[in-house]
Scaffold this active site. Structure first.
Site, PDB file in Angstrom:
ATOM      1  N   ASP A 103       0.838  -1.201   0.000  1.00 50.23           N
ATOM      2  CA  ASP A 103       0.000   0.000   0.000  1.00 50.23           C
ATOM      3  C   ASP A 103       0.874   1.252   0.000  1.00 50.23           C
ATOM      4  OD1 ASP A 103      -2.180  -1.671   0.211  1.00 50.23           O
ATOM      5  OD2 ASP A 103      -2.313  -1.465   2.398  1.00 50.23           O
TER       6      ASP A 103
HETATM    7  N1  URA Z   1      -1.289  -5.936   3.743  1.00 49.57           N
HETATM    8  C1  URA Z   1      -1.774  -4.687   3.775  1.00 49.57           C
HETATM    9  O1  URA Z   1      -2.818  -4.436   4.358  1.00 49.57           O
HETATM   10  N2  URA Z   1      -1.075  -3.723   3.158  1.00 49.57           N
HETATM   11  C2  URA Z   1       0.100  -3.946   2.521  1.00 49.57           C
HETATM   12  O2  URA Z   1       0.694  -3.020   1.975  1.00 49.57           O
HETATM   13  C3  URA Z   1       0.581  -5.257   2.505  1.00 49.57           C
HETATM   14  C4  URA Z   1      -0.124  -6.234   3.129  1.00 49.57           C
END
Ligand code: URA
Length: 239
Positions: A103
């Site tokens: 993310d």
């Molecule tokens: N899980 C998440 O919620 N975000 C990420 O970036 C990676 C795994």
């Protein structure tokens, strides 16, 4: 492969620059001057020199990035800066892409490569490659949460996640944990904690299979994989 393509891929210059260098008789293939960029060369056996310096062809690039928050795990984005925007032009020449998505606000281990087969092996849920995250959680993480994660959490869209390993490093109103998942669903870790009524305040990937985030890399740093790391990744391609 065409000689001019090889030279431009290796960062010698643009197609136009290479035409000029060829014209100046500065390029040899197996010690013979070559002026025609369309010549086909064998990247394994031909010895190509530019002004006497050997140019070694490298097809793939394998980079480890400590992704900083604020960047998108994609090659292009209309609004935000991407992890590829952070690379030097010499790395960008390889047209690399991030392996899987973190993310925008997630930090940590991101493999960047142009080796599509490897990327597939590492992110395919069938391959069960564990991705380990360090997380700061708003809320008191409990032994019951460990059991729930171990049994497989049901996400908000009804998807039954595969069993995940949850380890509590510190439990209080603010907890610190490490969690290992073998899938990469959208916002997976955040949604798993939401399912047990907790919120992820900070998330950082620290491990992917046997590949560990180099603690010497500060967020935004990038380096090529070491020989051992590369060997591990290439062994995944064979499995
Ligand atoms: N899980 C998440 O919620 N975000 C990420 O970036 C990676 C795994």
């Amino acid at each position: 492969m065409r000689l001019d393509k090889l030279l431009s891929n290796m960062g010698i210059g643009s197609r136009k620059d290479i035409k000029a260098i060829l014209k100046k008789k500065h390029i040899t293939v197996n010690e013979k001057i070559v002026k025609d960029g369309s010549m086909h060369v064998d990247t394994e056996s031909d010895i190509i020199k530019v002004q006497g310096e050997i140019v070694t062809y490298q097809k793939y690039i394998y980079l480890m990035m400590n992704k900083p928050g604020g960047y998108i795990s994609a090659t292009v984005d209309e609004r935000d800066k991407t992890v590829i925007d952070m690379l030097t032009p010499s790395y960008k020449l390889f047209n690399p892409f991030p392996v899987g998505r973190l993310d925008k606000d997630t930090e940590g281990l991101l493999l960047i490569t142009n080796d599509g087969e490897l990327a597939h092996q590492l992110i395919s849920p069938k391959k069960d490659v564990g991705k380990t995250y360090y997380a700061k959680i708003k809320g008191h993480v409990t032994e019951e949460d460990i059991l729930k994660f171990n049994n497989g959490i049901m996400l908000d869209d009804g998807y039954q996640a595969k069993p995940a390993k949850l380890q509590i490093l510190h439990a209080d109103d603010q907890s610190e944990v490490e969690v290992t998942v073998t899938e990469g669903k959208f916002h997976q870790v955040k949604r798993m904690f939401l399912a047990v009524d907790k919120k992820v305040d900070y998330l950082k990937r620290i491990k992917m299979g046997e590949l560990e985030l180099d603690r010497n890399l500060v967020p935004g740093d990038v380096r090529e994989l070491t020989k051992d790391e590369l060997e591990y990744c290439l062994s995944q391609k064979k499995n």
